[in-house]
Design an enzyme around this catalytic site. Structure first.
Site, PDB file in Angstrom:
ATOM      1  CE  LYS A  26     -22.300   0.096  24.295  1.00 18.45           C
ATOM      2  NZ  LYS A  26     -23.502  -0.321  23.558  1.00 18.45           N
TER       3      LYS A  26
HETATM    4  O1  G3P Z   1     -26.831  -0.419  23.812  1.00 24.93           O
HETATM    5  C1  G3P Z   1     -27.140  -0.282  25.135  1.00 24.93           C
HETATM    6  C2  G3P Z   1     -28.562   0.109  25.435  1.00 24.93           C
HETATM    7  O2  G3P Z   1     -28.983   1.115  24.575  1.00 24.93           O
HETATM    8  C3  G3P Z   1     -29.528  -1.030  25.577  1.00 24.93           C
HETATM    9  O3  G3P Z   1     -30.866  -0.614  25.573  1.00 24.93           O
HETATM   10  O4  G3P Z   1     -33.282  -1.142  25.437  1.00 24.93           O
HETATM   11  O5  G3P Z   1     -31.643  -3.003  25.873  1.00 24.93           O
HETATM   12  O6  G3P Z   1     -32.146  -1.312  27.625  1.00 24.93           O
HETATM   13  P1  G3P Z   1     -32.034  -1.572  26.163  1.00 24.93           P
END
Ligand code: G3P
Length: 217
Positions: free
Chosen positions: A87
């Protein structure tokens, strides 16, 4: 549409995997830190454990921002297991790194994507997955699902093979909307996956069926 779980929590990964519908796992540095994982050896071991638990693509995120260090990190991650996907953040050196990984047979997930232009760059660099952050776009007053529609349209018209991995999912309806919009993958918290199960008429109907079943038991 594939279902990934967006966590580094092993219990949640096991619970989702036990449903039999899990296709992979995504993590990020914040999710790893939340599990109290410290040091590169522990990080590497954690990714190995996840790979042993789930037979699917497992995203491991680099934590450097310059090309050379990203390549070194990514090579180490890719050596852990064949299912590792490196990633890489949507920055200038990240684009160069995506291209290098593509040219060297290492699969990638371009993360922190918030616009169609960024999604075009990720696809041009040959990213395996592009991760638009739906919830964070909604949080900032824009429309995350609309971005999924836009990227789907662009990728289809242009014939890009990069898979759209909808990330930053916050609730079950995000998953439904991403499926409608043509996302290839949704990476979700366990609560959102389990939320898809719920409907009050299912509960009422089942209670009635079980009550009636006693009449002929
Ligand atoms: O892994 C990346 C993403 O899914 C993060 O989500 O909830 O931290 O905006 P969030």
């Amino acid at each position: 549409m594939k279902f990934f779980i967006d966590t580094a929590n092993l219990d949640q990964i096991k619970e989702a995997n036990d449903l039999g519908i899990l296709d992979g796992v995504t993590t990020n540095p914040s999710l790893m830190a939340k599990e109290g994982i410290k040091g590169i050896d522990a990080v590497m071991q954690h990714y190995k454990t996840i790979c042993e638990l789930v037979d699917g693509d497992i995203s491991a995120e680099v934590v450097s921002t310059d090309f050379a260090t990203m390549i070194e990190e990514g090579k180490k991650f890719a050596a852990i297991h064949k299912n590792i996907v490196v990633k890489v953040p949507m920055i200038k050196d990240g684009i160069k790194a995506l291209k290098w990984f593509t040219d060297n047979g290492i699969r990638t997930n371009c993360t922190l994507v918030f616009s169609a232009g960024q999604a075009i760059l990720a696809a041009k660099a040959g990213a395996t997955y592009v991760s638009p952050f739906i919830g964070r776009i909604d949080d900032s007053g824009w429309d995350g699902i609309e971005l999924i529609h836009q990227i789907r349209q662009i990728y289809s018209v242009q014939g890009f093979n990069t898979e759209i991995l909808a990330a930053s999912i916050r609730y079950p309806n995000h998953i439904i909307k991403c499926a409608e919009a043509g996302a290839d993958v949704c990476t979700c918290p366990l609560s959102s996956i389990l939320g898809l199960l719920k409907h009050p008429l299912t509960d009422i109907g089942l209670a009635q069926f079980l009550e009636d079943a006693k009449k002929f038991a």
